[in-house]
Scaffold this active site. Structure first.
Site, PDB file in Angstrom:
ATOM      1  CG  HIS A  23      52.470  43.978  39.210  1.00  0.00           C
ATOM      2  ND1 HIS A  23      52.144  43.620  40.500  1.00  0.00           N
ATOM      3  CD2 HIS A  23      51.312  43.951  38.497  1.00  0.00           C
ATOM      4  CE1 HIS A  23      50.836  43.379  40.562  1.00  0.00           C
ATOM      5  NE2 HIS A  23      50.312  43.573  39.372  1.00  0.00           N
ATOM      6  CG  ASP A  81      48.012  43.183  36.021  1.00  0.00           C
ATOM      7  OD1 ASP A  81      48.788  43.432  36.968  1.00  0.00           O
ATOM      8  OD2 ASP A  81      47.280  42.180  36.001  1.00  0.00           O
ATOM      9  CB  ALA A 134      49.363  34.546  37.401  1.00  0.00           C
ATOM     10  CG  HIS A 185      47.116  47.341  37.657  1.00  0.00           C
ATOM     11  ND1 HIS A 185      46.022  46.856  38.343  1.00  0.00           N
ATOM     12  CD2 HIS A 185      48.098  46.421  37.866  1.00  0.00           C
ATOM     13  CE1 HIS A 185      46.329  45.709  38.929  1.00  0.00           C
ATOM     14  NE2 HIS A 185      47.589  45.420  38.640  1.00  0.00           N
ATOM     15  NE  ARG A 236      56.827  41.007  39.611  1.00  0.00           N
ATOM     16  CZ  ARG A 236      55.543  40.684  39.711  1.00  0.00           C
ATOM     17  NH1 ARG A 236      54.801  41.142  40.713  1.00  0.00           N
ATOM     18  NH2 ARG A 236      54.978  39.915  38.806  1.00  0.00           N
ATOM     19  CG  HIS A 278      42.977  40.493  41.925  1.00  0.00           C
ATOM     20  ND1 HIS A 278      44.059  40.345  41.086  1.00  0.00           N
ATOM     21  CD2 HIS A 278      42.211  39.390  41.740  1.00  0.00           C
ATOM     22  CE1 HIS A 278      43.950  39.197  40.423  1.00  0.00           C
ATOM     23  NE2 HIS A 278      42.841  38.597  40.804  1.00  0.00           N
ATOM     24  CE  LYS A 307      44.963  45.069  43.277  1.00  0.00           C
ATOM     25  NZ  LYS A 307      46.013  44.697  42.333  1.00  0.00           N
ATOM     26  CG  ASN A 327      51.822  42.099  43.850  1.00  0.00           C
ATOM     27  OD1 ASN A 327      52.372  43.091  43.364  1.00  0.00           O
ATOM     28  ND2 ASN A 327      51.463  41.058  43.120  1.00  0.00           N
ATOM     29  CG  HIS A 341      56.185  36.303  37.170  1.00  0.00           C
ATOM     30  ND1 HIS A 341      56.184  36.114  38.527  1.00  0.00           N
ATOM     31  CD2 HIS A 341      54.971  36.826  36.861  1.00  0.00           C
ATOM     32  CE1 HIS A 341      55.008  36.494  39.025  1.00  0.00           C
ATOM     33  NE2 HIS A 341      54.261  36.942  38.043  1.00  0.00           N
ATOM     34  CG  LEU A 376      45.650  34.445  37.817  1.00  0.00           C
ATOM     35  CD1 LEU A 376      46.120  33.958  39.173  1.00  0.00           C
ATOM     36  CD2 LEU A 376      44.403  33.677  37.373  1.00  0.00           C
ATOM     37  CG  HIS A 399      43.470  43.072  36.643  1.00  0.00           C
ATOM     38  ND1 HIS A 399      42.467  42.489  37.383  1.00  0.00           N
ATOM     39  CD2 HIS A 399      44.551  43.084  37.447  1.00  0.00           C
ATOM     40  CE1 HIS A 399      42.930  42.175  38.573  1.00  0.00           C
ATOM     41  NE2 HIS A 399      44.191  42.531  38.641  1.00  0.00           N
TER      42      HIS A 399
HETATM   43  O1  DOR Z   1      48.698  37.911  36.405  1.00  0.00           O
HETATM   44  C1  DOR Z   1      48.873  38.584  37.405  1.00  0.00           C
HETATM   45  N1  DOR Z   1      50.113  38.858  37.860  1.00  0.00           N
HETATM   46  N2  DOR Z   1      47.813  39.026  38.058  1.00  0.00           N
HETATM   47  C2  DOR Z   1      47.932  39.640  39.229  1.00  0.00           C
HETATM   48  O2  DOR Z   1      46.928  39.985  39.789  1.00  0.00           O
HETATM   49  C3  DOR Z   1      49.252  39.807  39.881  1.00  0.00           C
HETATM   50  C4  DOR Z   1      50.316  39.804  38.887  1.00  0.00           C
HETATM   51  C5  DOR Z   1      51.695  39.633  39.506  1.00  0.00           C
HETATM   52  O3  DOR Z   1      51.996  40.309  40.489  1.00  0.00           O
HETATM   53  O4  DOR Z   1      52.473  38.841  38.973  1.00  0.00           O
HETATM   54 ZN    ZN Z   2      48.314  43.503  38.922  1.00  0.00          ZN
END
Ligand code: DOR
Ligand code: ZN
Length: 349
Positions: free
Chosen positions: A19, A251, A267, A17, A21, A140, A103, A45, A255, A223, A178
């Site tokens: 991310h 996860d 988050a 899992h 970007r 999720h 997802k 996402n 950011h 999250l 998660h």
């Molecule tokens: O904290 C999180 N950040 N939870 C998620 O489900 C998405 C993720 C994000 O893409 O930043």
């Molecule tokens: Zn995630």
């Protein structure tokens, strides 16, 4: 386990899992995952979300071209489910050699989830298609809506949705992503072998005090949100139990620092810079380093019906200080444990 253990060699792990970007953020994070993991399930996402196989293949190419030249890292792609996803996309995904899962984000649950699913029952026909094609559904697991307390949202999702989904689709391959609560651990433990779960390093290492006691620490905000200590202990017990239903999924969710240190902070915890080191710390605390390899390197591959990796990596007991930031300017990221010490370090990193 030997308390004086100073080196730990494992089969190379995978991240189930992740991310990464796109654009400049992708370029500044991808090498961190590639140095330790062989493969990662890449979350869809983006803005706009990755909803079709064609988009997933294009995104995969972008990731491959952002990798260091010598890297063999394999991004395993996923599609973002919407109410409008045509069943033909599910079929195409199942037939694609690069798409590994679908997802489900409940609409409004988290970062870039606005295009997610509002009425989960409305997409049951798509679950039926996934079940038929044996394509995993990644969930999720949080309810959405003002009326639901943020700390209760995972348990409510388990009670109101997961139980029903599993009843209606007993053969559906499902990963509850998660996990953060004892309730979800219990649900996954009791379900059949087609139901599994990922657990992040932050949910194994921290409870909600890390986020909120003695000041608000936005880099611990993700999250589903960190929960109370009793839940952390249950998660740690599950991760270190040797039960193959529970496997590694960081996860890691980068950011830019200015969007985390903000009146309305995003988050997501960035953990890719030290993912395995963080998990090793958690497993060591539980005196269960001997269980790390199954969790990190075997059970996820088995669930996804992929071969286990064959090369190995070594962690050494060596204290190092996590940098305050990675990347530059607008794309600067504050990693989990920034400026603090870690006691395990990946060798040759
Ligand atoms: O904290 C999180 N950040 N939870 C998620 O489900 C998405 C993720 C994000 O893409 O930043
Ligand atoms: Zn995630």
């Amino acid at each position: 386990m030997d308390a004086s253990l100073t080196r730990l060699t494992l089969t190379r792990p995978d991240d189930w899992h992740l991310h990464v970007r796109s654009g400049s953020l992708l370029k500044s994070v991808i090498a961190h995952s590639a140095r330790q993991f062989a493969r990662a399930i890449v979350m869809p996402n983006l803005k706009p979300p990755v909803t079709t196989v064609a988009q997933a293949l294009q995104y995969r190419e972008e990731i491959l071209s952002a990798l260091p030249a010598e890297s063999n890292f394999q991004p395993l792609m996923t599609l973002y489910l919407t109410a409008d996803t045509p069943p033909t996309q599910i079929q195409q995904a199942a037939e694609s050699e690069h798409v590994y899962a679908i997802k489900l984000y409940p609409a409004g649950a988290t970062t870039n989830s606005a295009a997610g699913v509002g009425d989960i029952r409305a997409v049951y026909p798509l679950f039926e298609t996934m079940q038929r094609y044996q394509l995993p559904l990644l969930i999720h697991g949080e309810v959405t809506g003002e009326q639901y307390d943020i700390f209760d949202r995972e348990k409510l999702f388990v009670d109101n949705h997961l139980s029903e989904i599993v009843r209606q689709f007993p053969e559906l391959r499902l990963v509850v992503e998660h996990l953060t609560t004892a309730d979800a651990v219990q649900f996954v433990s009791a379900a059949g072998p087609n139901v599994a779960a990922t657990i992040t390093p932050q949910h194994l290492l921290y409870n909600r005090n890390a986020l909120l006691a003695g000041g608000i620490r936005p880099h611990y905000y993700c999250l589903p949100v960190l929960k109370r200590e009793q839940h952390r202990q249950t998660l740690l017990a599950a991760a270190t139990s040797g039960n193959p239903k529970f496997f590694l999924g960081t996860d890691s969710a980068p950011h830019p620092t200015h969007l985390k240190e903000n009146a309305c902070g995003c988050a997501g915890c960035y953990s890719a810079h030290a993912a395995l080191e963080l998990y090793a710390e958690a497993f060591e605390q539980a005196r269960a380093l001997d269980k790390l390899e199954g969790f990190a390197s075997f059970y996820g591959a088995d669930f996804y019906r992929l071969p286990r990796n064959t090369d190995r990596i070594t962690l050494q007991k060596q204290t190092w200080t996590v940098p305050d930031r990675y990347g530059e300017g607008e794309a600067s990221i504050t990693p989990l444990r920034a400026g603090e010490q870690l006691t395990w370090q990946l060798e040759n990193a």
